[in-house]
Design a protein around this motif. Structure first.
Motif, PDB file in Angstrom:
ATOM      1  N   LYS A 186       2.498   3.968  -7.395  1.00 35.15           N
ATOM      2  CA  LYS A 186       0.923   3.834  -7.649  1.00 35.15           C
ATOM      3  C   LYS A 186       0.637   3.261  -8.754  1.00 35.15           C
ATOM      4  O   LYS A 186       0.867   3.224  -9.696  1.00 35.15           O
ATOM      5  CB  LYS A 186       0.544   5.438  -7.605  1.00 35.15           C
ATOM      6  N   CYS A 187      -0.598   2.749  -8.423  1.00 38.44           N
ATOM      7  CA  CYS A 187      -1.519   2.159  -9.563  1.00 38.44           C
ATOM      8  C   CYS A 187      -2.982   2.621  -9.167  1.00 38.44           C
ATOM      9  O   CYS A 187      -3.349   2.725  -8.070  1.00 38.44           O
ATOM     10  CB  CYS A 187      -1.444   0.626  -9.484  1.00 38.44           C
ATOM     11  N   PRO A 188      -3.893   2.694 -10.125  1.00 41.35           N
ATOM     12  CA  PRO A 188      -5.235   3.014 -10.028  1.00 41.35           C
ATOM     13  C   PRO A 188      -5.912   1.992  -9.052  1.00 41.35           C
ATOM     14  O   PRO A 188      -5.656   0.774  -9.440  1.00 41.35           O
ATOM     15  CB  PRO A 188      -5.947   3.380 -11.451  1.00 41.35           C
ATOM     16  N   VAL A 189      -6.942   2.434  -8.601  1.00 45.14           N
ATOM     17  CA  VAL A 189      -8.007   1.228  -7.832  1.00 45.14           C
ATOM     18  C   VAL A 189      -9.134   1.569  -9.012  1.00 45.14           C
ATOM     19  O   VAL A 189      -9.947   2.567  -9.021  1.00 45.14           O
ATOM     20  CB  VAL A 189      -8.225   1.470  -6.463  1.00 45.14           C
TER      21      VAL A 189
ATOM     22  N   ARG B 130      -2.421  -6.523  -9.419  1.00 45.14           N
ATOM     23  CA  ARG B 130      -1.849  -5.027  -9.847  1.00 45.14           C
ATOM     24  C   ARG B 130      -0.762  -4.561  -9.150  1.00 45.14           C
ATOM     25  O   ARG B 130       0.213  -4.298  -9.613  1.00 45.14           O
ATOM     26  CB  ARG B 130      -2.831  -3.974 -10.296  1.00 45.14           C
TER      27      ARG B 130
ATOM     28  N   SER C 126       0.830  -1.245  -0.028  1.00 46.06           N
ATOM     29  CA  SER C 126       0.020   0.098  -0.048  1.00 46.06           C
ATOM     30  C   SER C 126       0.862   1.271  -0.070  1.00 46.06           C
ATOM     31  O   SER C 126       2.172   1.255   0.445  1.00 46.06           O
ATOM     32  CB  SER C 126      -1.125   0.036   1.232  1.00 46.06           C
TER      33      SER C 126
ATOM     34  N   GLU D 234     -10.578   4.027  -1.812  1.00 38.95           N
ATOM     35  CA  GLU D 234      -9.403   5.008  -2.184  1.00 38.95           C
ATOM     36  C   GLU D 234      -9.558   4.695  -3.685  1.00 38.95           C
ATOM     37  O   GLU D 234      -9.959   3.779  -4.595  1.00 38.95           O
ATOM     38  CB  GLU D 234      -8.167   4.049  -1.799  1.00 38.95           C
ATOM     39  N   LYS D 235      -9.059   5.542  -4.420  1.00 41.70           N
ATOM     40  CA  LYS D 235      -8.881   5.754  -6.024  1.00 41.70           C
ATOM     41  C   LYS D 235      -7.609   5.345  -6.362  1.00 41.70           C
ATOM     42  O   LYS D 235      -7.407   4.984  -7.498  1.00 41.70           O
ATOM     43  CB  LYS D 235      -8.911   7.191  -6.279  1.00 41.70           C
ATOM     44  N   GLU D 236      -6.560   4.963  -5.367  1.00 41.71           N
ATOM     45  CA  GLU D 236      -5.122   4.679  -5.847  1.00 41.71           C
ATOM     46  C   GLU D 236      -4.592   3.953  -4.735  1.00 41.71           C
ATOM     47  O   GLU D 236      -4.697   3.923  -3.666  1.00 41.71           O
ATOM     48  CB  GLU D 236      -4.089   5.743  -6.290  1.00 41.71           C
ATOM     49  N   SER D 237      -3.709   2.935  -5.138  1.00 36.65           N
ATOM     50  CA  SER D 237      -3.085   2.058  -4.105  1.00 36.65           C
ATOM     51  C   SER D 237      -1.583   2.103  -4.942  1.00 36.65           C
ATOM     52  O   SER D 237      -1.299   2.874  -5.484  1.00 36.65           O
ATOM     53  CB  SER D 237      -3.573   0.702  -4.044  1.00 36.65           C
ATOM     54  N   GLY D 238      -0.886   0.957  -4.381  1.00 35.20           N
ATOM     55  CA  GLY D 238       0.688   1.008  -4.883  1.00 35.20           C
ATOM     56  C   GLY D 238       1.631   0.186  -3.682  1.00 35.20           C
ATOM     57  O   GLY D 238       0.904  -0.623  -2.929  1.00 35.20           O
TER      58      GLY D 238
END
Length: 186
Positions: free
Chosen positions: A153-156, A168, A105, A129-133
């Motif tokens: 980061k990557c999108p949710v 992802r 995260s 959330e709109k992004e994670s990573g």
């Protein structure tokens, strides 16, 4: 030649990726994998890849056995790859700023005790959330509170499940963790 020890508790997909990555490097070697359970998938992966693997339980970490194994294999750097035990103080003091962890995260969100694997991805989705990573960090005495080294980061996505988000995030781990470790060890 710098030696890396990988500590893992689970299937070992990140550990395998790291081993394969460093097989091609002349200056860096994975000298040992330490698994916290004999039934962990990482034990078989290390064997298939011809990397020595030692099983050290939580009691073995508490008694100092793990530090002896790290010294036996001349580890210069310790890499956590899905490792679920707390690192004891003797190892923290022997390897200051040379123990690295990857967390699924964007810390400081969704970190701390009990926040690992699918639990993290469920929490990210539950929070909307709109992004994670990922966060790559040095470790200290407290879960997920060490100095950050790198984040990606990557999108949710609206239709994500914990499993699709996990996949992802794994791709980010596979891409960046070996490169970041290499730059730190060098």
């Amino acid at each position: 030649m710098k030696n890396i020890a990988i500590l893992a508790s689970g299937e070992g997909t990140n550990a395998e990726r790291l081993i394969r990555y460093f097989e091609e490097k002349e200056e860096i070697n994975v000298s040992v994998v330490i698994a916290s359970r004999a039934t962990a998938g990482v034990v078989k992966r290390a064997g298939r890849l011809h990397v020595p693997c030692r099983v050290v339980t939580s009691a073995g970490f508490a008694s100092g056995e793990a530090l002896l194994v790290l010294r036996e294999y001349r580890a210069d750097f310790v890499v956590l790859a899905g490792f679920l035990l707390r690192i004891p103080d003797d190892i923290l003091h022997a390897y200051p700023q040379r123990i690295v962890n990857i967390h699924p995260s964007l810390l400081p969100k969704f970190g701390g005790k009990g926040m690992y694997g699918i639990h993290v991805h469920e929490a990210v989705l539950d929070a909307g959330e709109k992004e994670s990573g990922i966060t790559i960090q040095y470790i200290n005495e407290r879960y997920d509170e060490g100095d950050y080294i790198f984040q990606a980061k990557c999108p949710v996505l609206p239709d994500d499940t914990p499993e699709t988000l996990a996949e992802r995030v794994h791709q980010l781990e596979y891409q960046y963790y070996p490169e970041v470790i290499e730059s730190l060890v060098r």
